[in-house]
Motif scaffolding. Structure first.
Motif, PDB file in Angstrom:
ATOM      1  N   ARG A   1      37.244  48.834  24.427  1.00  0.00           N
ATOM      2  CA  ARG A   1      37.622  49.766  25.804  1.00  0.00           C
ATOM      3  C   ARG A   1      36.446  50.264  26.611  1.00  0.00           C
ATOM      4  O   ARG A   1      35.529  50.622  26.122  1.00  0.00           O
TER       5      ARG A   1
ATOM      6  N   LYS B   1      35.354  51.383  30.935  1.00  0.00           N
ATOM      7  CA  LYS B   1      35.909  51.879  32.509  1.00  0.00           C
ATOM      8  C   LYS B   1      35.344  50.562  33.311  1.00  0.00           C
ATOM      9  O   LYS B   1      34.396  50.309  33.235  1.00  0.00           O
TER      10      LYS B   1
ATOM     11  N   SER C   1      34.621  48.570  36.843  1.00  0.00           N
ATOM     12  CA  SER C   1      33.702  48.937  38.172  1.00  0.00           C
ATOM     13  C   SER C   1      33.379  47.630  38.804  1.00  0.00           C
ATOM     14  O   SER C   1      32.917  46.739  38.100  1.00  0.00           O
TER      15      SER C   1
ATOM     16  N   ARG D   1      42.865  41.259  38.673  1.00  0.00           N
ATOM     17  CA  ARG D   1      43.428  42.597  38.820  1.00  0.00           C
ATOM     18  C   ARG D   1      42.853  43.470  39.824  1.00  0.00           C
ATOM     19  O   ARG D   1      41.621  43.367  39.952  1.00  0.00           O
ATOM     20  N   ASP D   2      43.642  43.995  40.827  1.00  0.00           N
ATOM     21  CA  ASP D   2      43.354  45.231  41.478  1.00  0.00           C
ATOM     22  C   ASP D   2      42.943  46.504  40.888  1.00  0.00           C
ATOM     23  O   ASP D   2      44.013  47.129  40.634  1.00  0.00           O
ATOM     24  N   LEU D   3      41.778  46.721  40.367  1.00  0.00           N
ATOM     25  CA  LEU D   3      41.359  47.872  39.735  1.00  0.00           C
ATOM     26  C   LEU D   3      40.618  49.053  40.322  1.00  0.00           C
ATOM     27  O   LEU D   3      39.742  48.772  40.938  1.00  0.00           O
ATOM     28  N   ALA D   4      41.288  50.048  40.542  1.00  0.00           N
ATOM     29  CA  ALA D   4      40.607  51.206  40.951  1.00  0.00           C
ATOM     30  C   ALA D   4      39.026  51.398  40.277  1.00  0.00           C
ATOM     31  O   ALA D   4      39.004  51.407  39.020  1.00  0.00           O
ATOM     32  N   GLU D   5      38.146  51.889  41.202  1.00  0.00           N
ATOM     33  CA  GLU D   5      36.870  52.356  40.392  1.00  0.00           C
ATOM     34  C   GLU D   5      37.187  53.320  39.351  1.00  0.00           C
ATOM     35  O   GLU D   5      37.758  54.526  39.464  1.00  0.00           O
TER      36      GLU D   5
ATOM     37  N   THR E   1      38.800  52.737  36.589  1.00  0.00           N
ATOM     38  CA  THR E   1      40.146  52.558  35.680  1.00  0.00           C
ATOM     39  C   THR E   1      39.803  52.105  34.153  1.00  0.00           C
ATOM     40  O   THR E   1      38.772  51.356  33.889  1.00  0.00           O
ATOM     41  N   GLU E   2      40.449  52.873  33.195  1.00  0.00           N
ATOM     42  CA  GLU E   2      40.365  52.581  31.980  1.00  0.00           C
ATOM     43  C   GLU E   2      40.988  51.058  31.361  1.00  0.00           C
ATOM     44  O   GLU E   2      41.975  50.951  31.833  1.00  0.00           O
ATOM     45  N   VAL E   3      40.260  50.463  31.153  1.00  0.00           N
ATOM     46  CA  VAL E   3      40.844  49.117  30.556  1.00  0.00           C
ATOM     47  C   VAL E   3      40.336  48.724  29.025  1.00  0.00           C
ATOM     48  O   VAL E   3      39.498  49.268  28.649  1.00  0.00           O
TER      49      VAL E   3
ATOM     50  N   VAL F   1      45.423  46.592  31.057  1.00  0.00           N
ATOM     51  CA  VAL F   1      45.407  48.027  31.373  1.00  0.00           C
ATOM     52  C   VAL F   1      46.638  48.584  30.624  1.00  0.00           C
ATOM     53  O   VAL F   1      47.661  47.819  30.729  1.00  0.00           O
TER      54      VAL F   1
END
Length: 383
Positions: free
Chosen positions: A259, A261, A263, A291-295, A297-299, A382
């Motif tokens: 797990r 974040k 970036s 995937r369209d991941l916002a800065e 985002t917990e993944v 996610v």
């Protein structure tokens, strides 16, 4: 020899014109205040070997019992070949069910067990005889026809139950944990026999199982269930390689979940990869994802142990390399699983094939090692 790429692939679920043989439409089943099946919609196609996979209490057996006619939906519709089966009693449905216990009649011979349902249908003697002989050939039990169930092995009893279930040529055969009573080696052998028989007859098979390996081996598609809902439906390879959630990744096979974040601020024009910052003092991991991941985002990065390489020295050809110490070793004969503790305390598993004798293996307990994997080895998820 035909070109492999030109061979026809069995995938009716991808064909727009294909009509499903089974259609669940917004089906809910409640027992008092308990919801066993929650607004479920699903298509199963003709000639599929379809697995319902999940832990106890997830709703898979309830789905099967509704198909068989032993339960009725609280809400929604189940169609078999386009017909609403709710008003059709169990004995009038083009469906047969094979139970885990096999439910053979102990006082009847193998031949008579297979003939039982045909006699109940009132068929003439010659037709019954021809059909029973056909089923005996199918399951390769001709020389055991006059034996009683207690005089044959567990695997042979399983095949008698299968022959009896197929004798009436149902459109759909339901199998409830059909191999659960067999030992592991026989179960693995019988899985391939089941596949051959299903392909020969062209009957649609729906199997309920909690055995992940069994579902992966026999199925055209697998539906992973949890709390009355289907979490993911796909082919076995896609379920394993491309799970859509941590639940599916964790339920099917062994997996490492890292797990962190996400970036992309240091990735430049590269939109096919993401950095995952997972631990203080560790370099970020590289992972391929669209995937369209916002800065920030917990993944979760899900990586199978067989995709993790363990080496004495740091590899120079991979972006992802983590140092750790061998904490434990599971020796499984053909493979060994190394449990490696990272500086932060997390355990990562790496598998290697045991191509060498024990005395010549490279690593043992407390050894400092490097774990590495490619950018495409894991699935970015996610929750």
């Amino acid at each position: 020899m035909a070109d492999a790429a030109a061979q026809q692939v069995f995938a009716p679920w991808n064909a727009p014109e294909a009509k499903p043989i089974i259609q669940f439409r917004n089906v809910t089943k409640r027992f008092g205040d308990f919801t066993a099946i929650d607004d479920l919609t699903l298509d199963i196609h003709e000639k599929e070997f379809f697995s319902l996979l999940g832990p106890s209490g997830c709703g898979k057996t309830t789905m099967m019992r509704m198909l068989a006619g032993f339960e009725t939906p609280t809400e929604g519709t189940i169609l078999l070949d386009g017909q609403d089966i709710a008003p059709v009693p169990p004995n009038k449905r083009a469906v047969n069910m094979m139970f885990q216990s096999y439910a053979l009649f102990p006082h009847l011979s193998v031949w008579d067990n297979i003939a039982f349902g045909l006699r109940r249908e009132g068929l003439d003697k010659d037709r019954i005889g021809n059909r029973v002989e056909e089923m005996l050939r199918l399951v390769q039990l001709g020389k055991f026809a006059q034996r009683k169930p207690h005089q044959i092995s567990g695997g042979q009893r399983q095949r008698v139950a299968l022959a009896r279930s197929l004798a009436k040529a149902p459109k759909l055969l339901l199998l409830d944990e059909p191999l659960g009573a067999l030992d592991k080696k026989l179960r693995q052998e019988t899985q391939f026999e089941l596949m051959d028989i299903q392909e020969t007859t062209g009957t649609t098979f729906v199997i309920v199982t909690h055995d992940q390996e069994e579902a992966m081996t026999v199925s055209s598609r697998v539906a992973v269930m949890d709390h009355g809902k289907i979490v993911q439906v796909d082919t076995p390879d896609r379920i394993y390689e491309e799970p859509n959630s941590v639940y599916v990744a964790d339920f099917l096979g062994d997996v490492n979940i890292i797990r962190g974040k996400a970036s992309r601020k240091d990735m430049g024009a590269d939109t096919d990869h993401v950095h995952i910052h997972f631990a203080e003092g560790q370099s970020p991991l590289w992972a391929a994802t669209k995937r369209d991941l916002a800065e920030g985002t917990e993944v979760a990065l899900a990586i199978r142990p067989e995709k993790v390489t363990i080496t004495r020295d740091r590899p120079t050809d991979r972006n992802n390399a983590i140092r750790g110490k061998v904490h434990d070793i599971a020796y499984l004969g053909n493979i060994s699983t190394y449990h490696v503790e990272l500086p932060g305390g997390q355990i990562i598993k790496a598998q290697t094939a045991n191509t060498r004798r024990v005395a010549r293996r490279s690593f043992t307990w407390e050894d400092e090692v490097w774990l590495s994997f490619t950018d495409t080895a894991g699935a970015v998820l996610v929750d």
